[in-house]
Design a protein around this motif. Structure first.
Motif, PDB file in Angstrom:
ATOM      1  N   THR A 189      -5.842  20.012 -10.651  1.00  0.00           N
ATOM      2  CA  THR A 189      -6.929  19.854 -11.604  1.00  0.00           C
ATOM      3  C   THR A 189      -8.168  20.565 -11.066  1.00  0.00           C
ATOM      4  N   MET A 190      -9.079  20.881 -11.972  1.00  0.00           N
ATOM      5  CA  MET A 190     -10.417  21.331 -11.594  1.00  0.00           C
ATOM      6  C   MET A 190     -11.342  20.163 -11.901  1.00  0.00           C
ATOM      7  N   ASP A 191     -12.091  19.684 -10.910  1.00  0.00           N
ATOM      8  CA  ASP A 191     -12.945  18.531 -11.154  1.00  0.00           C
ATOM      9  C   ASP A 191     -14.227  18.942 -11.878  1.00  0.00           C
ATOM     10  N   SER A 192     -15.108  17.982 -12.086  1.00  0.00           N
ATOM     11  CA  SER A 192     -16.325  18.247 -12.856  1.00  0.00           C
ATOM     12  C   SER A 192     -17.264  19.219 -12.165  1.00  0.00           C
ATOM     13  N   MET A 193     -17.035  19.447 -10.857  1.00  0.00           N
ATOM     14  CA  MET A 193     -17.848  20.382 -10.097  1.00  0.00           C
ATOM     15  C   MET A 193     -17.217  21.767 -10.018  1.00  0.00           C
ATOM     16  N   GLY A 194     -16.021  21.918 -10.590  1.00  0.00           N
ATOM     17  CA  GLY A 194     -15.325  23.180 -10.496  1.00  0.00           C
ATOM     18  C   GLY A 194     -14.532  23.341  -9.218  1.00  0.00           C
ATOM     19  N   ASN A 195     -14.352  22.256  -8.467  1.00  0.00           N
ATOM     20  CA  ASN A 195     -13.533  22.298  -7.264  1.00  0.00           C
ATOM     21  C   ASN A 195     -12.065  22.137  -7.629  1.00  0.00           C
ATOM     22  N   LEU A 196     -11.201  22.784  -6.878  1.00  0.00           N
ATOM     23  CA  LEU A 196      -9.764  22.687  -7.091  1.00  0.00           C
ATOM     24  C   LEU A 196      -9.234  21.465  -6.347  1.00  0.00           C
ATOM     25  N   VAL A 197      -8.531  20.592  -7.070  1.00  0.00           N
ATOM     26  CA  VAL A 197      -7.970  19.383  -6.470  1.00  0.00           C
ATOM     27  C   VAL A 197      -6.450  19.464  -6.575  1.00  0.00           C
ATOM     28  N   LEU A 198      -5.784  19.507  -5.425  1.00  0.00           N
ATOM     29  CA  LEU A 198      -4.328  19.647  -5.370  1.00  0.00           C
ATOM     30  C   LEU A 198      -3.697  18.391  -4.797  1.00  0.00           C
ATOM     31  N   GLY A 199      -2.580  18.011  -5.378  1.00  0.00           N
ATOM     32  CA  GLY A 199      -1.821  16.862  -4.872  1.00  0.00           C
ATOM     33  C   GLY A 199      -0.358  17.110  -5.124  1.00  0.00           C
TER      34      GLY A 199
ATOM     35  N   ARG B 111     -14.106  24.636   6.412  1.00  0.00           N
ATOM     36  CA  ARG B 111     -15.414  24.064   6.086  1.00  0.00           C
ATOM     37  C   ARG B 111     -15.533  23.629   4.631  1.00  0.00           C
ATOM     38  N   SER B 112     -14.805  24.258   3.756  1.00  0.00           N
ATOM     39  CA  SER B 112     -14.957  23.966   2.331  1.00  0.00           C
ATOM     40  C   SER B 112     -13.842  23.088   1.769  1.00  0.00           C
ATOM     41  N   ARG B 113     -13.001  22.592   2.629  1.00  0.00           N
ATOM     42  CA  ARG B 113     -11.913  21.733   2.146  1.00  0.00           C
ATOM     43  C   ARG B 113     -12.172  20.281   2.531  1.00  0.00           C
ATOM     44  N   LYS B 114     -11.740  19.388   1.682  1.00  0.00           N
ATOM     45  CA  LYS B 114     -11.810  17.960   1.948  1.00  0.00           C
ATOM     46  C   LYS B 114     -10.426  17.372   1.673  1.00  0.00           C
ATOM     47  N   VAL B 115     -10.111  16.312   2.351  1.00  0.00           N
ATOM     48  CA  VAL B 115      -8.849  15.609   2.113  1.00  0.00           C
ATOM     49  C   VAL B 115      -9.174  14.174   1.729  1.00  0.00           C
ATOM     50  N   ARG B 116      -8.693  13.773   0.571  1.00  0.00           N
ATOM     51  CA  ARG B 116      -8.856  12.388   0.146  1.00  0.00           C
ATOM     52  C   ARG B 116      -7.573  11.624   0.478  1.00  0.00           C
ATOM     53  N   VAL B 117      -7.722  10.495   1.110  1.00  0.00           N
ATOM     54  CA  VAL B 117      -6.580   9.649   1.422  1.00  0.00           C
ATOM     55  C   VAL B 117      -6.853   8.262   0.856  1.00  0.00           C
ATOM     56  N   GLY B 118      -5.928   7.772   0.054  1.00  0.00           N
ATOM     57  CA  GLY B 118      -6.097   6.453  -0.546  1.00  0.00           C
ATOM     58  C   GLY B 118      -4.810   5.661  -0.482  1.00  0.00           C
TER      59      GLY B 118
ATOM     60  N   PRO C   3       0.841  -1.200   0.000  1.00  0.00           N
ATOM     61  CA  PRO C   3       0.000   0.000   0.000  1.00  0.00           C
ATOM     62  C   PRO C   3       0.876   1.250   0.000  1.00  0.00           C
ATOM     63  N   ARG C   4       0.631   2.147  -0.940  1.00  0.00           N
ATOM     64  CA  ARG C   4       1.360   3.409  -1.013  1.00  0.00           C
ATOM     65  C   ARG C   4       0.366   4.540  -0.788  1.00  0.00           C
ATOM     66  N   LYS C   5       0.465   5.161   0.348  1.00  0.00           N
ATOM     67  CA  LYS C   5      -0.516   6.137   0.795  1.00  0.00           C
ATOM     68  C   LYS C   5      -0.380   7.453   0.038  1.00  0.00           C
ATOM     69  N   GLY C   6      -1.523   8.056  -0.255  1.00  0.00           N
ATOM     70  CA  GLY C   6      -1.516   9.350  -0.925  1.00  0.00           C
ATOM     71  C   GLY C   6      -2.566  10.287  -0.371  1.00  0.00           C
ATOM     72  N   HIS C   7      -2.238  11.569  -0.308  1.00  0.00           N
ATOM     73  CA  HIS C   7      -3.172  12.614   0.106  1.00  0.00           C
ATOM     74  C   HIS C   7      -3.512  13.503  -1.090  1.00  0.00           C
ATOM     75  N   LEU C   8      -4.755  13.926  -1.184  1.00  0.00           N
ATOM     76  CA  LEU C   8      -5.180  14.968  -2.116  1.00  0.00           C
ATOM     77  C   LEU C   8      -6.000  15.989  -1.333  1.00  0.00           C
ATOM     78  N   LEU C   9      -5.817  17.251  -1.675  1.00  0.00           N
ATOM     79  CA  LEU C   9      -6.548  18.345  -1.037  1.00  0.00           C
ATOM     80  C   LEU C   9      -7.593  18.880  -2.009  1.00  0.00           C
ATOM     81  N   VAL C  10      -8.856  18.886  -1.583  1.00  0.00           N
ATOM     82  CA  VAL C  10      -9.956  19.363  -2.419  1.00  0.00           C
ATOM     83  C   VAL C  10     -10.533  20.629  -1.798  1.00  0.00           C
ATOM     84  N   LEU C  11     -10.561  21.704  -2.575  1.00  0.00           N
ATOM     85  CA  LEU C  11     -11.128  22.977  -2.118  1.00  0.00           C
ATOM     86  C   LEU C  11     -12.384  23.261  -2.925  1.00  0.00           C
ATOM     87  N   GLU C  12     -13.513  23.225  -2.260  1.00  0.00           N
ATOM     88  CA  GLU C  12     -14.796  23.372  -2.933  1.00  0.00           C
ATOM     89  C   GLU C  12     -15.107  24.831  -3.228  1.00  0.00           C
TER      90      GLU C  12
END
Length: 483
Positions: A360-370, A411-418, A309-318
């Motif tokens: 990237t900008m996702d399909s919702m227009g949110n900024l996704v940083l990694g 409140r408007s940020r999410k963190v994806r961890v996979g 398993p290789r852990k990764g973080h992504l930061l999502v700003l809505e």
């Protein structure tokens, strides 16, 4: 005859929690998925009475479990497992079951950035043909959805954004110019952009005069959550035909073999016994290695699947309006951070943590940083120090972010961890297990699961069905790498 539920409905609350989307975001991002729900039905499958023995005496068969029979049983409901199921369903008349200890999109698939890019791939590498084939199949799928009068953006979150691989040092620029030549020779539209041309493409990006980028205008991205919802809808269409079933929240405990023939004939889960007449496919991502160890512990099969398993973080700003980007962006150093085959010793010691700018900008227009890459076992805990480093790395390329505090976006940020399924040699494992012709592996794609999914699915199905293979499978063979 045993009656089973075709699939288990997902609780909306747990769904939103797993995918770190607010209710409004989930509803918007998967508008198509909301129209793909099915009413709960029952489906009958014949049971089998062949005397079986579990491979592992540590996991004896539970007499209270229910038995069902399928042609193909797939262990793992990530993007690899679901696309393999789809390929069998649309390309043959076989029946398919997908089993998972959790639900789709709860692993690396749901935590990714969604890009299907070729800009950082190397023509002639072992994974090139598989990635190219998958890229073509994704485009064909998007076109077929469009031909049906549907919008691929709504169905898959599909966008042809183009991608930019950015170099900021003289050495990186030289490498990028050579990469553009290789990509062009391989048949892709590719061009090198000077710093001036790069600024015209991305005004918010600030790089030095000696910087440049490789640009692939045809590169695409999708939304994993929407794509998985679409795949599930396609697969569930075949449930009414008696050819498909899902067993979620049902961990696999062992494989069962016949006392008469010695062949593997079933997958034992915590709640069910799933007989397989044709093939069992292990597509459990980073859990595939430990799962295989458990499944074959009491056998004479020597199989060492070194997937980690290789852990990764992504930061999502809505709804982030302080920065807009027009393409998918990646720094050139990402390629080096992705490839650890040059220093496997450090991997074994868990000494490598890398942070590379991707945006990237996702399909919702949110900024996704990694993005980050590290070896931390199976932990999926958020590390705030890594999130901050991702933010600071992005600010090196987008100075406007330096005047913005990340704490303002609680409140408007999410963190994806996979957890990406990493293989030491940088190639996925796809193919039959020597000595067990009906057991197939499909794992180890690391960060390229989405980009290689459709090609992998096609390859596995062609192997099982004994069709002519579209690409050379030798680089991905189990033999010589895991046994």
């Amino acid at each position: 005859m045993a009656s089973i539920s075709i699939y288990h409905s997902l609780n909306s609350t747990s769904f939103q929690k797993n995918y770190a989307f607010s209710p409004s975001t989930t509803q918007k991002a998967c508008a198509f998925a909301s129209n793909s729900s099915f009413s709960s039905k029952s489906l009958s499958f014949s049971t089998r009475a062949t005397p079986l023995v579990p491979f592992s005496t540590l996991n004896p068969m539970n007499a209270s479990t229910r038995s069902h029979t399928f042609d193909v049983v797939i262990i793992g409901a990530g993007i690899i497992g679901l696309t393999i199921a789809r390929q069998f369903l649309i390309g043959s008349d076989l029946s398919v079951a997908v089993v998972d200890k959790a639900v789709p999109c709860s692993g690396a698939t749901g935590a990714g950035q969604g890009y299907i890019w070729m800009v950082h791939k190397t023509p002639g590498s072992d994974t090139w043909d598989l990635t190219m084939r998958s890229h073509k199949l994704w485009e064909m799928l998007a076109e077929s959805i469009d031909d049906q009068g549907l919008n691929p953006l709504e169905v898959l979150g599909w966008k042809k954004t183009g991608s930019l691989l950015i170099g900021r040092t003289p050495e990186e620029v030289v490498t990028l110019k050579e990469r553009v030549k290789q990509l062009s020779k391989a048949g892709l539209r590719a061009e090198y952009l000077s710093s001036k041309d790069l600024h015209l493409k991305e005004p918010s990006l600030v790089v030095g005069e000696d910087s440049g980028a490789a640009f692939l205008p045809d590169d695409c991205q999708l939304d994993a959550t929407c794509t998985v919802a679409y795949l599930e809808k396609v697969n569930r269409h075949f449930a009414s035909k008696g050819r498909y079933a899902e067993f979620y929240h049902d961990p696999v405990t062992c494989l069962l073999r016949s006392r008469i023939s010695g062949e593997v004939e079933a997958v034992q889960t915590s709640q069910n016994t799933l007989y397989s007449k044709k093939a069992i496919v292990v597509a459990a991502g980073p859990w595939s290695g430990s799962l295989v160890d458990d499944l074959f512990r009491e056998t004479d099969i020597v199989l060492d699947l070194p997937v980690k398993p290789r852990k990764g973080h992504l930061l999502v700003l809505e709804n982030f309006d302080s920065l807009k980007i027009n393409h998918g962006l990646m720094e050139a150093g990402y390629v080096d951070h992705h490839d650890l085959t040059q220093h496997p010793g450090l991997v074994d010691q868990g000494q490598i943590l890398s942070i590379s700018m991707t945006a990237t900008m996702d399909s919702m227009g949110n900024l996704v940083l990694g993005s980050s890459r590290q070896f931390a076992g199976f932990s999926t805990e958020v590390d705030e120090s890594i999130v901050n480093r991702i933010w600071m790395r992005a600010a090196d390329f987008f100075p406007s972010l330096k005047g913005v505090s990340l704490t303002d976006f609680t409140r408007s940020r999410k963190v994806r961890v996979g957890l990406r399924p990493y293989m030491p040699d940088g190639k996925p494992v796809i193919g039959p297990v020597p000595g067990l012709s009906n057991i197939f592996l499909a794992t180890g794609h690391e960060g390229g699961g989405l980009s290689m999914a459709l090609g992998t699915a096609e390859l596995v199905a062609d192997m099982v069905l004994q069709n002519t293979l579209k690409i050379d499978s030798a680089p991905f063979a189990v033999q010589g790498r895991c046994c």
